[in-house]
Design a protein around this motif. Structure first.
Motif, PDB file in Angstrom:
ATOM      1  N   ILE A 119       0.783  -1.052  -0.673  1.00 12.75           N
ATOM      2  CA  ILE A 119       0.174   0.105  -0.141  1.00 12.75           C
ATOM      3  C   ILE A 119       0.468   1.179  -0.047  1.00 12.75           C
ATOM      4  N   THR A 120       1.942   0.984   0.827  1.00  9.02           N
ATOM      5  CA  THR A 120       2.767   2.573   1.266  1.00  9.02           C
ATOM      6  C   THR A 120       3.662   2.584   0.125  1.00  9.02           C
ATOM      7  N   ALA A 121       4.117   1.411  -0.776  1.00 11.88           N
ATOM      8  CA  ALA A 121       5.169   1.448  -1.793  1.00 11.88           C
ATOM      9  C   ALA A 121       4.196   1.972  -3.139  1.00 11.88           C
ATOM     10  N   THR A 122       2.857   1.607  -3.397  1.00 11.96           N
ATOM     11  CA  THR A 122       1.727   2.162  -4.550  1.00 11.96           C
ATOM     12  C   THR A 122       1.615   3.766  -4.400  1.00 11.96           C
ATOM     13  N   ALA A 123       0.985   3.824  -3.368  1.00 10.22           N
ATOM     14  CA  ALA A 123       0.632   4.937  -3.421  1.00 10.22           C
ATOM     15  C   ALA A 123       1.716   5.954  -3.173  1.00 10.22           C
ATOM     16  N   TYR A 124       2.878   5.942  -2.700  1.00  7.81           N
ATOM     17  CA  TYR A 124       4.402   6.731  -2.910  1.00  7.81           C
ATOM     18  C   TYR A 124       4.649   7.150  -4.232  1.00  7.81           C
ATOM     19  N   LEU A 125       4.627   5.759  -5.255  1.00 10.33           N
ATOM     20  CA  LEU A 125       4.932   6.242  -6.600  1.00 10.33           C
ATOM     21  C   LEU A 125       3.932   6.985  -7.323  1.00 10.33           C
ATOM     22  N   THR A 126       2.567   6.069  -6.726  1.00  5.68           N
ATOM     23  CA  THR A 126       1.258   7.294  -7.474  1.00  5.68           C
ATOM     24  C   THR A 126       1.399   8.163  -7.594  1.00  5.68           C
ATOM     25  N   ALA A 127       1.633   9.133  -6.295  1.00  2.58           N
ATOM     26  CA  ALA A 127       1.632  10.245  -5.887  1.00  2.58           C
ATOM     27  C   ALA A 127       3.399  11.509  -6.875  1.00  2.58           C
ATOM     28  N   VAL A 128       4.543  10.577  -6.419  1.00  2.00           N
ATOM     29  CA  VAL A 128       5.589  11.292  -7.152  1.00  2.00           C
ATOM     30  C   VAL A 128       5.727  10.165  -9.139  1.00  2.00           C
ATOM     31  N   GLU A 129       5.245   9.810  -9.253  1.00  2.00           N
ATOM     32  CA  GLU A 129       4.945   9.148 -10.180  1.00  2.00           C
ATOM     33  C   GLU A 129       6.597   9.389 -10.929  1.00  2.00           C
ATOM     34  N   ASP A 130       7.161   9.985 -11.814  1.00  2.00           N
ATOM     35  CA  ASP A 130       8.243   9.898 -11.917  1.00  2.00           C
ATOM     36  C   ASP A 130       9.691  10.913 -11.584  1.00  2.00           C
ATOM     37  N   PRO A 131      10.459  10.742 -11.492  1.00  2.00           N
ATOM     38  CA  PRO A 131      11.627  11.377 -10.625  1.00  2.00           C
ATOM     39  C   PRO A 131      11.992  12.742 -11.061  1.00  2.00           C
ATOM     40  N   ALA A 132      11.973  12.322 -12.573  1.00  2.00           N
ATOM     41  CA  ALA A 132      12.399  13.662 -12.967  1.00  2.00           C
ATOM     42  C   ALA A 132      11.867  15.048 -12.039  1.00  2.00           C
ATOM     43  N   ASN A 133      10.464  15.251 -12.258  1.00  2.00           N
ATOM     44  CA  ASN A 133       9.266  15.773 -11.998  1.00  2.00           C
ATOM     45  C   ASN A 133      10.353  16.230 -10.590  1.00  2.00           C
ATOM     46  N   PHE A 134      11.469  16.363 -10.142  1.00  2.00           N
ATOM     47  CA  PHE A 134      11.274  17.121  -9.028  1.00  2.00           C
ATOM     48  C   PHE A 134      13.029  17.229  -9.093  1.00  2.00           C
ATOM     49  N   LYS A 135      13.562  18.590  -9.247  1.00  2.00           N
ATOM     50  CA  LYS A 135      15.031  19.414  -9.229  1.00  2.00           C
ATOM     51  C   LYS A 135      15.919  17.839  -7.691  1.00  2.00           C
ATOM     52  N   ARG A 136      15.193  17.839  -7.021  1.00  2.00           N
ATOM     53  CA  ARG A 136      16.364  17.741  -5.350  1.00  2.00           C
ATOM     54  C   ARG A 136      15.741  16.260  -5.215  1.00  2.00           C
ATOM     55  N   SER A 137      16.259  15.242  -4.387  1.00  2.00           N
ATOM     56  CA  SER A 137      15.233  14.104  -4.009  1.00  2.00           C
ATOM     57  C   SER A 137      15.208  15.809  -2.526  1.00  2.00           C
ATOM     58  N   ARG A 138      15.518  15.960  -1.645  1.00  2.00           N
ATOM     59  CA  ARG A 138      15.144  17.199  -0.323  1.00  2.00           C
ATOM     60  C   ARG A 138      13.590  17.575  -0.950  1.00  2.00           C
ATOM     61  N   SER A 139      13.319  18.308  -2.008  1.00  2.00           N
ATOM     62  CA  SER A 139      12.738  18.083  -2.917  1.00  2.00           C
ATOM     63  C   SER A 139      10.820  17.749  -2.288  1.00  2.00           C
ATOM     64  N   VAL A 140      10.710  16.442  -2.422  1.00  2.00           N
ATOM     65  CA  VAL A 140       9.987  15.532  -2.004  1.00  2.00           C
ATOM     66  C   VAL A 140       9.505  15.686  -0.653  1.00  2.00           C
ATOM     67  N   GLY A 141       9.922  15.909  -0.155  1.00  2.00           N
ATOM     68  CA  GLY A 141       9.729  16.386   1.748  1.00  2.00           C
ATOM     69  C   GLY A 141       9.120  17.095   1.815  1.00  2.00           C
ATOM     70  N   ALA A 142       9.434  18.560   0.965  1.00  2.00           N
ATOM     71  CA  ALA A 142       8.783  19.735   1.130  1.00  2.00           C
ATOM     72  C   ALA A 142       7.069  19.714  -0.092  1.00  2.00           C
ATOM     73  N   TRP A 143       7.435  18.702  -0.733  1.00  2.00           N
ATOM     74  CA  TRP A 143       5.910  18.740  -1.697  1.00  2.00           C
ATOM     75  C   TRP A 143       5.041  17.631  -0.767  1.00  2.00           C
ATOM     76  N   LEU A 144       5.904  16.620  -0.260  1.00  2.00           N
ATOM     77  CA  LEU A 144       4.530  15.682   0.848  1.00  2.00           C
ATOM     78  C   LEU A 144       3.957  16.602   2.417  1.00  2.00           C
ATOM     79  N   GLY A 145       4.395  17.994   2.689  1.00  2.00           N
ATOM     80  CA  GLY A 145       4.358  18.418   3.969  1.00  2.00           C
ATOM     81  C   GLY A 145       4.790  18.047   4.485  1.00  2.00           C
ATOM     82  N   LEU A 146       6.423  17.067   4.618  1.00  2.00           N
ATOM     83  CA  LEU A 146       7.206  16.819   5.618  1.00  2.00           C
ATOM     84  C   LEU A 146       8.041  17.549   6.218  1.00  2.00           C
ATOM     85  N   THR A 147       8.445  18.537   5.632  1.00  2.00           N
ATOM     86  CA  THR A 147       9.526  19.737   6.301  1.00  2.00           C
ATOM     87  C   THR A 147       8.116  20.815   6.951  1.00  2.00           C
TER      88      THR A 147
END
Length: 314
Positions: free
Chosen positions: A223-251
């Protein structure tokens, strides 16, 4: 000369405004059907440069259908557009469409990435299973509450034990059985359907190599893996890996004004469901590591070395 179109989408009708060279040349309404809107735009604005509409429940359907029709559809952030649309004296669908067309012309908007149909199907599968699981728990709690009123305390347990306990307690109470047994039947059916969706979700995760890689992390399941992958989709959508946490509201949120400068709690922006799943996974991983550390401290040195080697392979 190019045209800029604003669409104010609602469930039944969509207000349309077309601008050219800084002036509105046409506006009207039609049914909220992307194919019908595409035909109208091709007739009224053959040189459309941008077709702008806000995020909403129909935005995925509108975006992909208009793109398939060959139109430059752009979905913009509703919160960002609201600041500009509130400048109008009167808030109507027509004025909102005019405001969106003006934003499309001047380029003052924030485009939103619209997910693909495959990702939306996977997200819908996760959401449907989660809803069924929560509804199952609600019905079970309702049964417990109803029976508690008459002095029948259902012991702890779910699944087959829960049903067996309920039926045994209702054996001598015919009047209450006529009320609770239909609830129990609904609970059983919900549980079966949730299990069916769970098997479908697990099969889909096993077919995905990316899901398999994420599921190798302790605390991450299908469940967690599928939900995370469908939310991010393509890693190229983010310039840095740190941006994913901010995009999900974890910063953390930051407030700075003059001499005041402090960090607050996490922003809680973005997908709340994915954020909660990641939080649960982190809690599981932290608890597991604490238990392993306690176990190693209590074990003998030789056994501790063997267990450490075995844990490294997991």
């Amino acid at each position: 000369m190019t045209e800029y179109i604003g669409l104010d989408v609602s469930m039944k009708e969509t207000a349309i405004s077309i601008r050219r060279a800084g002036k509105r040349i046409w506006r009207g309404k039609c049914a909220s059907d992307p194919a019908t809107i595409a035909e109208l735009i091709r007739r009224r604005a053959p040189n459309a440069e941008r077709v702008v509409f806000e995020t909403g429940p129909l935005s995925v359907w509108f975006y992909h259908t208009l793109r398939a029709e060959g139109l430059p559809a752009i979905c913009v952030d509703a919160r960002h557009a609201k600041a500009a649309l509130d400048m109008a004296a009167n808030k109507t669908d027509a004025n909102d469409a005019d405001g969106l067309a003006h934003l499309a012309e001047v380029g003052f908007f924030r485009e939103v990435r619209v997910k693909g149909y495959d990702s939306m199907l996977s997200r819908t599968l996760v959401a449907a299973r989660t809803k069924l699981m929560r509804t199952t728990l609600d019905v079970a709690n309702q049964i417990r509450g109803v029976m508690k009123t008459f002095g029948l305390i259902v012991p702890c347990g779910m699944g087959g034990k829960f049903e067996a306990h309920v039926r045994s307690l209702l054996a001598d109470n015919v009047g209450l059985s006529q009320i609770v047994l239909p609830l129990l039947a609904a609970w059983r059916n919900l549980r079966l359907q949730a299990a069916k969706l769970g098997r479908q979700l697990l099969a889909e995760a096993r077919r995905s190599q990316q899901c398999q890689l994420l599921m190798s992390i302790p605390g991450i399941g299908a469940i967690t893996a599928t939900a995370y992958l469908t939310a991010v989709e393509d890693p190229a959508n983010f310039k840095r890996s740190r941006s994913v946490g901010a995009w999900l509201g974890l910063t953390t949120r930051r407030y700075r004004s003059g001499e005041v400068d402090y960090d607050g709690h996490i922003s809680r922006r973005g997908d709340a469901h994915v954020r909660s799943l990641l939080y649960e996974a982190l809690g599981y991983k932290t608890t597991r590591e604490d238990r392993l550390q306690t176990f190693r401290c209590r074990c003998r040195p030789q056994a501790r070395r063997h267990y450490a080697c075995d844990a490294s392979l997991r």
